[in-house]
Design a protein around this motif. Sequence first.
Motif, mmCIF file in Angstrom:
data_model
loop_
_atom_site.group_PDB
_atom_site.id
_atom_site.type_symbol
_atom_site.label_atom_id
_atom_site.label_comp_id
_atom_site.label_asym_id
_atom_site.label_seq_id
_atom_site.Cartn_x
_atom_site.Cartn_y
_atom_site.Cartn_z
ATOM 1 N N LYS A 113 62.191 71.126 111.581
ATOM 2 C CA LYS A 113 61.935 69.815 110.975
ATOM 3 C C LYS A 113 60.512 69.835 110.441
ATOM 4 C CE LYS A 113 64.938 67.257 114.087
ATOM 5 N NZ LYS A 113 65.032 66.257 115.117
ATOM 6 N N ASP A 114 60.359 69.531 109.201
ATOM 7 C CA ASP A 114 59.010 69.478 108.621
ATOM 8 C C ASP A 114 58.547 68.058 108.423
ATOM 9 O OD1 ASP A 114 58.850 72.192 108.574
ATOM 10 O OD2 ASP A 114 59.767 72.337 106.607
ATOM 11 N N GLU A 115 59.190 67.088 109.091
ATOM 12 C CA GLU A 115 58.715 65.723 108.955
ATOM 13 C C GLU A 115 58.983 64.944 110.243
ATOM 14 O OE1 GLU A 115 62.361 63.222 106.965
ATOM 15 O OE2 GLU A 115 60.746 63.903 105.685
ATOM 16 N N VAL A 117 58.867 60.562 111.542
ATOM 17 C CA VAL A 117 58.787 59.188 111.047
ATOM 18 C C VAL A 117 58.165 58.314 112.130
ATOM 19 C CG1 VAL A 117 60.099 57.211 110.208
ATOM 20 C CG2 VAL A 117 60.812 59.532 109.593
ATOM 21 N N SER A 122 57.213 58.300 106.712
ATOM 22 C CA SER A 122 57.535 59.706 106.913
ATOM 23 C C SER A 122 56.268 60.546 106.773
ATOM 24 C CB SER A 122 58.576 60.153 105.882
ATOM 25 O OG SER A 122 58.901 61.495 106.069
ATOM 26 N N TYR A 123 56.023 61.432 107.743
ATOM 27 C CA TYR A 123 54.856 62.313 107.736
ATOM 28 C C TYR A 123 55.346 63.755 107.640
ATOM 29 C CZ TYR A 123 52.195 58.244 109.151
ATOM 30 O OH TYR A 123 51.622 57.001 109.190
ATOM 31 N N ASP A 124 54.842 64.490 106.663
ATOM 32 C CA ASP A 124 55.175 65.896 106.460
ATOM 33 C C ASP A 124 54.319 66.720 107.419
ATOM 34 O OD1 ASP A 124 55.551 68.507 105.617
ATOM 35 O OD2 ASP A 124 55.205 68.070 103.504
ATOM 36 N N LEU A 125 54.962 67.459 108.324
ATOM 37 C CA LEU A 125 54.221 68.209 109.342
ATOM 38 C C LEU A 125 53.584 69.484 108.794
ATOM 39 C CD1 LEU A 125 56.509 67.712 112.459
ATOM 40 C CD2 LEU A 125 54.630 66.307 111.623
ATOM 41 N N THR A 126 53.819 69.794 107.529
ATOM 42 C CA THR A 126 53.160 70.950 106.916
ATOM 43 C C THR A 126 51.916 70.528 106.125
ATOM 44 O OG1 THR A 126 54.501 70.822 104.905
ATOM 45 C CG2 THR A 126 55.359 72.177 106.723
ATOM 46 N N TYR A 129 46.331 65.270 106.799
ATOM 47 C CA TYR A 129 46.142 63.837 106.578
ATOM 48 C C TYR A 129 44.702 63.472 106.867
ATOM 49 C CZ TYR A 129 51.152 63.409 106.215
ATOM 50 O OH TYR A 129 52.451 63.537 105.791
ATOM 51 N N ARG A 180 47.912 61.292 103.156
ATOM 52 C CA ARG A 180 48.116 62.713 102.882
ATOM 53 C C ARG A 180 47.063 63.203 101.895
ATOM 54 N NH1 ARG A 180 53.811 65.713 101.713
ATOM 55 N NH2 ARG A 180 52.920 67.725 101.152
#
Length: 181
Positions: A113-115, A117, A122-126, A129, A180
Motif C-alpha cells: 500500500k502506498d497510501e 487515509v 489520502s497521504y502517499d507513503l512514497t 510532506y 506534499r
Amino acid sequence: MTQTFKVGDKVVNDVFGVGEIVYGPYDGVGSDASYFFKSESGIHHAVTGRYCKPAAKFKVGDMVKSRFGRVYTVEAGPFFAPGEWYALKADASGNVVHSLADEVNLVTPEPAKDEAVVNGVSYDLTAKYRDRDGDYWRFERRSDGAVRGDCTRTPNGDINIDDWSDTLEAAVHKYGPLTRV
C-alpha cells in the motif's frame, strides 16, 4: 530412530517431499510404524515414519507475532528438542529470544500500500510532506500495520522511523496540515 506422527501433522518424506499425515500410525514392516501420507500434489502414499521428519512451521526470514502482540523475525530454526522451536529477533531492540512454534503465529503481510487515509485525506507513503512549522516528514507502514513517520528541519535531512515514531494520525493532529512537497 522412527518418528511418531498423528493425523494432521505436516511432514517431509524422503521420497515424496512435503505433505500431511492423513491416517495412522498402523503396524508396518518390522518395528516401523506406517502412515498414509498425502503429498502436496494430492496423491496418497503409504510411508514409514523412518523416512519422515516434521515439516517446519516457519522459515528463516518469516515475520511472526507472539500472543502478546510483539513482532519478531525468525533468525534460526527449526530446532526439534524438546519440541519445535525457533530463534526470534525483535525488530526494535535486536534482542534474540527463543520460542516454541505454538507460541507464535505467522504475520500475514499486507498487500503493498502506498497510501494511507486520515480524516478523509489520502497521504502517499512514497512522498515527503511539510508541516505547519516547516519541518519535512516521511512516513512508512511498519510491520505491525501502523503508519509511522519522523521529521527533519531540512528537505534532505536524515529521517529515522522506528516503532516509537509518531503515527501519521498524531502528526496530522499535532503538526498539520501536512502539505506534499
